[in-house]
Structures are given as C-alpha cells and as structure tokens.
Scaffold this motif. Structure first.
Motif, PDB file in Angstrom:
ATOM      1  N   LEU A   1      -4.587   6.027   2.600  1.00 26.55           N
ATOM      2  CA  LEU A   1      -4.452   4.628   3.020  1.00 26.55           C
ATOM      3  C   LEU A   1      -5.656   4.181   3.847  1.00 26.55           C
ATOM      4  CD1 LEU A   1      -0.670   4.194   3.918  1.00 26.55           C
ATOM      5  CD2 LEU A   1      -1.869   3.539   1.852  1.00 26.55           C
ATOM      6  N   LEU A   2      -6.164   5.100   4.646  1.00 29.22           N
ATOM      7  CA  LEU A   2      -7.359   4.749   5.432  1.00 29.22           C
ATOM      8  C   LEU A   2      -8.527   4.446   4.493  1.00 29.22           C
ATOM      9  CD1 LEU A   2      -7.306   7.273   8.445  1.00 29.22           C
ATOM     10  CD2 LEU A   2      -6.899   4.818   8.494  1.00 29.22           C
ATOM     11  N   ARG A   3      -8.580   5.241   3.420  1.00 27.42           N
ATOM     12  CA  ARG A   3      -9.701   5.054   2.468  1.00 27.42           C
ATOM     13  C   ARG A   3      -9.566   3.738   1.696  1.00 27.42           C
ATOM     14  NH1 ARG A   3      -8.950  10.638   1.771  1.00 27.42           N
ATOM     15  NH2 ARG A   3      -7.780  10.330  -0.155  1.00 27.42           N
ATOM     16  N   GLN A   4      -8.290   3.284   1.551  1.00 30.00           N
ATOM     17  CA  GLN A   4      -8.092   2.027   0.794  1.00 30.00           C
ATOM     18  C   GLN A   4      -8.630   0.810   1.544  1.00 30.00           C
ATOM     19  OE1 GLN A   4      -4.099   1.248  -0.590  1.00 30.00           O
ATOM     20  NE2 GLN A   4      -3.900   3.317  -1.416  1.00 30.00           N
ATOM     21  N   LYS A   5      -8.813   0.996   2.844  1.00 30.46           N
ATOM     22  CA  LYS A   5      -9.366  -0.066   3.697  1.00 30.46           C
ATOM     23  C   LYS A   5      -8.575  -1.395   3.607  1.00 30.46           C
ATOM     24  CE  LYS A   5     -13.953   1.566   4.670  1.00 30.46           C
ATOM     25  NZ  LYS A   5     -13.667   2.921   4.748  1.00 30.46           N
TER      26      LYS A   5
ATOM     27  N   ASP B   1      -4.313   9.505   4.978  1.00 29.18           N
ATOM     28  CA  ASP B   1      -5.760   9.542   4.713  1.00 29.18           C
ATOM     29  C   ASP B   1      -6.145   8.632   3.552  1.00 29.18           C
ATOM     30  OD1 ASP B   1      -6.243  11.189   6.755  1.00 29.18           O
ATOM     31  OD2 ASP B   1      -6.209  13.062   5.576  1.00 29.18           O
TER      32      ASP B   1
ATOM     33  N   TYR C   1      -3.392  -1.111   6.442  1.00 30.28           N
ATOM     34  CA  TYR C   1      -3.218   0.126   7.220  1.00 30.28           C
ATOM     35  C   TYR C   1      -4.511   0.456   7.981  1.00 30.28           C
ATOM     36  CZ  TYR C   1      -1.776   4.946   8.269  1.00 30.28           C
ATOM     37  OH  TYR C   1      -1.435   6.104   8.919  1.00 30.28           O
ATOM     38  N   TYR C   2      -5.621   0.348   7.250  1.00 26.15           N
ATOM     39  CA  TYR C   2      -6.917   0.671   7.843  1.00 26.15           C
ATOM     40  C   TYR C   2      -7.232  -0.303   8.995  1.00 26.15           C
ATOM     41  CZ  TYR C   2     -12.005   1.046   8.170  1.00 26.15           C
ATOM     42  OH  TYR C   2     -13.291   1.186   8.638  1.00 26.15           O
ATOM     43  N   GLN C   3      -7.031  -1.609   8.729  1.00 19.82           N
ATOM     44  CA  GLN C   3      -7.309  -2.623   9.757  1.00 19.82           C
ATOM     45  C   GLN C   3      -6.458  -2.367  11.009  1.00 19.82           C
ATOM     46  OE1 GLN C   3      -9.632  -4.734   9.493  1.00 19.82           O
ATOM     47  NE2 GLN C   3     -10.065  -4.466   7.309  1.00 19.82           N
TER      48      GLN C   3
ATOM     49  N   HIS D   1      -5.143   0.429  11.905  1.00 18.62           N
ATOM     50  CA  HIS D   1      -5.576   1.690  12.511  1.00 18.62           C
ATOM     51  C   HIS D   1      -6.740   1.420  13.472  1.00 18.62           C
ATOM     52  CE1 HIS D   1      -6.626   5.955  12.775  1.00 18.62           C
ATOM     53  NE2 HIS D   1      -7.881   5.610  12.521  1.00 18.62           N
ATOM     54  N   LEU D   2      -7.708   0.643  13.001  1.00 15.85           N
ATOM     55  CA  LEU D   2      -8.868   0.324  13.850  1.00 15.85           C
ATOM     56  C   LEU D   2      -8.434  -0.427  15.101  1.00 15.85           C
ATOM     57  CD1 LEU D   2     -11.639  -0.845  11.339  1.00 15.85           C
ATOM     58  CD2 LEU D   2     -11.338   1.403  12.395  1.00 15.85           C
TER      59      LEU D   2
ATOM     60  N   GLU E   1       0.872  -1.185   0.000  1.00 16.10           N
ATOM     61  CA  GLU E   1       0.000   0.000   0.000  1.00 16.10           C
ATOM     62  C   GLU E   1       0.901   1.225   0.000  1.00 16.10           C
ATOM     63  OE1 GLU E   1      -2.926  -0.269   3.244  1.00 16.10           O
ATOM     64  OE2 GLU E   1      -2.816  -2.443   3.028  1.00 16.10           O
TER      65      GLU E   1
END
Ligand code: ADP
Length: 590
Positions: free
Chosen positions: A566-570, A564, A573-575, A577-578, A559
């Motif tokens: 990367l967060l949108r790519q879900k 931001d 990185y997103y996982q 982050h959560l 990725e």
C-alpha cells in the motif's frame, strides 16, 4: 406463560388463558369472595333484628349477648375470609408481573440493533416497569373488583328483595343503574387520555436518562439553563395530561354522590310509605338504607373496572408491541458453527433499513483463519458498517454474498457465531461493578489468572496497581471515574479473555497514546498467532504488521494489499502514513 397466542389475541383472552392455567388459586379466591359477600350481609341483618326487638320490647339480656357475640364472630370471619382471597389474588398478580417481566427481558436480549434504533430507552423502561405493573393490577385488582362487586351487588340485591321489599329495592336501585351507565360512558374516553399521559411520562423518563448521561457535556457547553427549560416543558406536558385525567376521575365523585343521594331519597320515601301501610318495620327501614349504601359502594367498585381495564389495555398494547416486534433480522439459522476458517465477501453491498442508498458497495474481500486484517479509511467511509455484517446486527443483504466457510452467514446459528467472535466496539460499555467483573464478563467462570493475563496483554497492569482496591475497585456508573484510555483497555481485556476465534477491534485504541497502542498490538499479535484479528483504526501504525490492509472510501474498498504494498501504491494509505509520521515527529519534538 405466553402473553400472545397469536396476532389477534387480545388482553381478555390472554388473561383468561392465564387464569385457566392457575385454576386452584382463582377458584379458591372466587369461593372465598363469594363467602365474603354472603357473610357481609350477616352484621346488617343482625342490626335489623336487634332494632326490631328493641322497638317491639322483646329484647332480653340473653338476646343482646347473642346478637353481640354473633356480630363479633361475623366481623372476624369476614376479615379472615377477605384477607385470604385478597392475598391469594395479589400474590398471583405479582407472580404474573414477574413472569411477564422475565419474558420481556428475554425478548429485549434477543432483539437486535434495528429494534433499538426504533424505541427510546425511557419508553422501554416505562414498558418494563409501570406497564407491567398495570397489567398485574388488571389481572389482580381487576379480577378482585369483578368478583367481589358482582357477588356483593347480587347478594345485597337478593337479600333486599327477599327480606325487605322488592318494590322498594327496584325503585331505589334505578338511580344506581343510571350511575353505572354514566360512569361507563365517562371512562370510555379515559383510554385516549391515559395513553397520552403514559406517553408523556415515557418521554420524561427518556429526558431524565439523557440528562443523567450528558450532564457533564451540558455544563461544559453552558446549556444547563436550556436543558432546564426543555425539562420543564416536558414536566408541564405530564402535568397537563395528568390534569385531564384528574378532571375525568374528579367528575365521578360528584356524579356518584348525586345518584346515591337520589337512590337513598327514593328508598326512604318508599320505605316511609310501606311503614305507614304496616308493610315494613323500623329495623327493616334502617337495614334497607345500610344495604343501599353497600350496594352503591359495589356499583362504584364495578365502575372502577372500566378505568382499570382501560389502563390495562393501553399497557397491554405497549407490552405486546415489544413481544411481537420484529427487528427485521432473519430468523436464526440452524447450521452449527464451530470454527471460522474463512470469511468471504463477494460483490457484497449493504443498505441500512433507514437509508435510501447502499452504505457499502461491491465489497470483495477474503479473510483466512489466522490472518490479521487492517481496515482504515476516512470517518464515515463504512468501516464499522462492514464489520457489523459479521456481527449480524442487521438483516444480511441480498446484493452479493457474505460467506463463512463457504456457507451463507445467515444459515448459521447466531449464538454459535457470537461465541466465536470477540467484538470491542467504539462505544465502551462498562457496568457499575468492579474491574474484575467488567473483564471477566467476557468469559464464563473466568479465573483470577485469566483476568491478570489479559490485563497484562491490554497493558493495564500498572493502572490496576494504582487503583485503590486493584481489580476489586468499583468503577462508577458507565466507568465515570476512569479515563477514556482505561475504559478502552478494560474493553480490550474483556474481548481478549474469551480467546475468540475472531477478534474485532473497532477503533478501540483511539484514546491511548501511540506507545501504549504499539505495546498492546504486539501483545495481541503474540497471543493470537493462529487466530483471526480485524483491526479498524485511524492510526496506521496499529496495522503496520497486518497481513492485509484495506482502505475504504465512500463505502468501497479503494486500496488493498500488505502495508508495504500500500505504501508503494502511493494512494490514501501512503499520504496518511506521511501525515501521521510528521505528526509523530512533531509530537516527539515538543
Ligand atoms: P466508519 O466506521 O468508517 O466511520 P460507519 O460505517 O460508521 O463509518 O458509517 C458509514 C455511513 O453509514 C455513515 O454515513 C453513517 O452516517 C451511516 N450509518 C451508520 N450507522 C447507520 C444506521 N444505523 N442507519 C443509517 N445510516 C447509518
């Protein structure tokens, strides 16, 4: 001084070239050694004359006084001459050790990571200490043995032939020649034994280093007894190897006694015969026996050379191995580098020299001056391997390109590159000196103000205030007396003090809490506005303000984008982050 002239050089050539470089010292030592050998005959000759005068009843009070005075003067002279040449040789031997040690140290500073992966610390320490001492011994004590014993043996032999009897001399010295041959044969085997003994000592040193390093872990895991058994095994190995050596060395004494006894008996028998024939006096007989004793001493000394030579030879090989070691990293580039405007990886793959497969693959990445790049990803995904390429710790890969300012990285002088990069590694190296030294180490002539500034940026001011002597507080070996978080912050302060063009933080904030990490990251961003920063981290909050973040997985970039984006790519990185947000919330609620 250069220990190695070319690959084929061997120890004696090197020694000879060293001796030729110091002609005055070695010539003077040789002249004094010759003088000493000449003088050594005088007291014995006086004894012979004195006894003959007594037997012939020609000894007067005046004669006696003269003999005594000459005897005393010759002894004092021998003492002074001996001291002079021994001091000359041995001080030169220490100078040789000193030069060699500096040369070896210089080499250790030049060699890079692949070299240190091949040699263990204990082994390197043995090479730096006892191997160098043995080489010094060989050129000092070895030279002394050769010069003194050869000149001594020759002059005693000559005086025996000239002043007593050539037949008695030849007959009685035959066993001594046999003795020298036997000892030579025996000590030819010592090379292998000595090397085995030396290697066992090196392994033991390594064991000691590991124990000192890991004693707390051993205790914590209740492995003290196990380690003790392992250590005992190593000491037993050293003992066993030493015993083999002792066996060989011990065999020399009795052999020497056997042959010198034989030599004296033959000398005595033949002298008795010569006396009965009126061809030898009593004084000559006594003097002959003393000469024989002196001669066997010098033959013994000569045989010792074999041992010194063998030891020197083993040590020479060990030292030579370091001086000719290749760390496989390309030769230093010549192009100067004064700034880093951009760094570009194009389809770049890298494989460790010891690996079968590439660790990082097809990396495409562009870093512009002034940017902050975040690198995240699971453990073992190749984050450190990637930044190691910039530090030139390994040979640059031929698959793909790595360029700085549009030029291949290996074209630049490594020292220039090193000056521009501040690297804060995962494993913190602290010296057993005070805090100020450890931080100021990052910059030549760092002032107190420089140090206080970076201490503040690394959020370490309060910690320093609590230390008994502030910045002057000594931190134990490897910083034992301070916490992991404090060690990390000292390392960061050291990295910041240089104000490097490129700062690389390699998971350098893992031991500090999230709030402190946030404060440090904000400080770094504020003071490094137009400078490039690479942050490798497990905590995503540390790269939330980075211009670019890459996610690595199994050696590839999976990725890439702004935090931001990367967060949108879900994706990962997103996982992550959560997950980390959840953990932080749970933490706050506790
Ligand atoms: P990360 O920094 O993401 O945790 P690394 O770059 O340290 O990952 O390691 C990536 C892979 O390379 C790992 O599988 C690791 O075992 C391997 N590796 C690291 N250093 C070496 C080395 N000196 N020689 C061979 N393999 C290595």
């Amino acid at each position: 001084m250069k220990i190695l002239e070319n690959e084929e050089s061997f120890m004696l050539t090197i020694f000879w070239s060293y001796i030729k470089k110091h002609p005055y010292i070695y010539s003077l030592a040789t002249v004094f050694a010759l003088l000493s050998s000449g003088l050594a005959i005088v007291p014995n000759y006086l004894i012979q004359r004195f006894i003959d005068a007594m037997v012939n009843e020609t000894l007067t009070n005046q004669n006696l006084g003269t003999y005594l005075a000459l005897f005393l003067v010759s002894i004092v002279l021998i003492y002074l001459v001996d001291i002079t040449w021994v001091v000359l040789l041995f001080s030169q031997s220490y100078r040789y050790q000193n030069t060699l040690r500096k040369q070896l140290y210089q080499r250790l500073l030049q060699l890079r990571t692949p070299f240190y992966e091949r040699f263990r610390s204990g082994d390197l320490m043995t090479r730096m200490t006892s191997d160098i001492e043995f080489l010094g011994d060989t050129i000092g004590y070895g030279f002394m043995l050769i010069v003194s014993n050869v000149t001594w043996a020759l002059s005693i032999f000559t005086i025996m032939v000239v002043t007593i009897s050539w037949q008695a001399t030849v007959i009685s010295t035959l066993p001594l020649v046999l003795f020298a041959w036997a000892v030579f044969k025996l000590w030819q085997k010592v090379d292998v034994l000595y090397e085995a003994n030396r290697d066992a000592v090196a392994t033991l040193s390594n064991e000691v280093l590991e124990v000192v390093d890991g004693v707390r872990v051993m205790r914590a895991y209740g492995k003290k007894e196990l380690e003790q058994t392992r250590f005992q095994k190593r000491t037993s190995e050293v003992l066993e190897k030493a015993n083999h050596l002792v066996l060989y060395n011990g065999a020399v004494g009795p052999i020497a006694k056997l042959f010198t006894g034989l030599s004296m008996a033959l000398g005595l028998m033949y002298s008795g015969y010569l006396i009965s024939q009126g061809q030898m006096t009593i004084g000559q007989l006594i003097s002959f026996q003393i000469y024989l004793g002196m001669l066997s001493g010098s033959i013994w000394g000569l045989s010792d050379i074999v041992l010194v030579y063998q030891q020197g030879n083993v040590s020479f090989r060990k030292v030579e191995e370091i001086l000719t070691a290749d760390d496989l990293v390309e030769k230093n580039g010549h192009q100067p580098l004064t700034g880093i405007e951009n760094i570009t990886f194009s389809d770049y793959s890298f494989q460790y020299p010891t690996s079968d497969t590439p660790t990082i693959q097809k990396i495409n990445l562009d870093i512009q001056q002034g940017e902050t790049l975040g690198i995240v990803g699971p453990t073992g995904s190749g984050k450190t391997t990637l930044i190691r390429q910039l530090l030139r710790q390994y040979p640059a890969s031929s698959t793909g390109n790595l360029q700085i300012n549009q030029q291949e990285i290996q074209h630049y002088a490594i020292s220039d590159l090193e000056k521009l990069i501040g690297y804060v590694p995962q494993e913190h190296v602290l010296f057993s000196k005070n805090v100020a030294y450890n931080i100021g180490f990052g910059k030549h002539h760092a002032t107190d103000e420089d140090i206080l500034d970076v201490v503040a940026s690394a959020d370490f001011t309060k910690d320093v205030a609590r230390m008994p002597e502030g910045l002057e507080t000594l931190i134990g070996e490897k910083g034992v007396s301070i916490s992991g978080g404090q060690k990390q912050r000292i390392s960061i302060a050291r990295g910041l003090i240089r104000q490097p063009e490129l700062l690389i933080l390699d998971d350098s904030l893992s031991a500090v809490d999230a709030k402190t990490e946030q404060a440090i990251i904000e400080n770094i961003q504020a003071i490094r506005k137009n400078k490039t920063t690479i942050i490798i981290t497990h905590r995503l909050s540390a790269v939330a303000n980075a211009q670019k973040v890459i996610v690595m997985d199994q050696g590839a970039i999976t990725e890439y984008g702004t935090p931001d984006a990367l967060l949108r790519q879900k994706g990962w990185y997103y996982q992550q982050h959560l997950k980390q947000q959840l953990e932080d919330n749970q933490h706050e609620n506790i």
